[in-house]
Design an enzyme around this catalytic site. Sequence first.
Site, PDB file in Angstrom:
ATOM      1  N   HIS A 159       0.830  -1.204   0.000  1.00 10.55           N
ATOM      2  CA  HIS A 159       0.000   0.000   0.000  1.00 10.55           C
ATOM      3  C   HIS A 159       0.868   1.259   0.000  1.00 10.55           C
ATOM      4  CE1 HIS A 159      -3.031   2.724   2.192  1.00 10.55           C
ATOM      5  NE2 HIS A 159      -3.292   2.732   0.898  1.00 10.55           N
ATOM      6  N   ASP A 192       7.793   5.846 -20.807  1.00  6.78           N
ATOM      7  CA  ASP A 192       8.191   5.651 -22.191  1.00  6.78           C
ATOM      8  C   ASP A 192       9.695   5.430 -22.261  1.00  6.78           C
ATOM      9  OD1 ASP A 192       9.412   8.198 -22.032  1.00  6.78           O
ATOM     10  OD2 ASP A 192       7.747   9.193 -23.004  1.00  6.78           O
ATOM     11  N   HIS A 211       6.288  18.220 -15.993  1.00  4.46           N
ATOM     12  CA  HIS A 211       7.130  17.064 -16.310  1.00  4.46           C
ATOM     13  C   HIS A 211       8.353  17.016 -15.386  1.00  4.46           C
ATOM     14  CE1 HIS A 211       8.705  13.787 -18.635  1.00  4.46           C
ATOM     15  NE2 HIS A 211       9.798  14.461 -18.960  1.00  4.46           N
ATOM     16  N   TYR A 267       5.798  12.104 -23.304  1.00  2.25           N
ATOM     17  CA  TYR A 267       5.055  12.199 -22.045  1.00  2.25           C
ATOM     18  C   TYR A 267       4.145  11.002 -21.762  1.00  2.25           C
ATOM     19  CZ  TYR A 267       6.734  16.960 -22.494  1.00  2.25           C
ATOM     20  OH  TYR A 267       7.531  18.055 -22.661  1.00  2.25           O
ATOM     21  N   ALA A 268       4.421   9.855 -22.346  1.00  2.00           N
ATOM     22  CA  ALA A 268       3.648   8.643 -22.051  1.00  2.00           C
ATOM     23  C   ALA A 268       4.232   8.026 -20.783  1.00  2.00           C
ATOM     24  CB  ALA A 268       3.684   7.674 -23.224  1.00  2.00           C
ATOM     25  N   ASN A 269       3.983   8.717 -19.671  1.00  2.00           N
ATOM     26  CA  ASN A 269       4.520   8.316 -18.369  1.00  2.00           C
ATOM     27  C   ASN A 269       3.440   8.531 -17.317  1.00  2.00           C
ATOM     28  OD1 ASN A 269       7.353   8.327 -19.457  1.00  2.00           O
ATOM     29  ND2 ASN A 269       6.931  10.505 -19.612  1.00  2.00           N
TER      30      ASN A 269
END
Length: 129
Positions: free
Chosen positions: A20, A28, A96, A118-120
């Site tokens: 947890h 990316d 970012h 920015y595929a994070n």
Amino acid sequence: MKRTGILNRHLAGALAELGHGDGVLVCDAGMPIPDGPRVVDLAFRAGVPAFAEVLDGLLAELVVEGATAAQELREANPEASALLEGHFPGLDLVSHERLKELSASARLVVRTGEARPYANVLLRCGVFF
């Protein structure tokens, strides 16, 4: 051999160790990897595996109570933005640079072959009960 779920033994083992509040950065191929967290690099070539495929696979295995992404995502990568906002209605958006700072506290980094900006996303683990 496992028949279903995540077959990559490194990723399956790392997911089993999460608790947890632990952070999982799904990123990316261009995201700087912070020192410290365990890294499972799934990148095979540009675009393979795709960010969406990896995220969907992880979400089938994890309970997620929150997610953080870069605010630049909305303009630079609308497809990934729609994907994340569809999965996480309360998606927290930060710069970012701030996302990179927060990534240092992740317990696990899963690197995809995604080659779009920015595929994070930083996921915060929840509990199943």
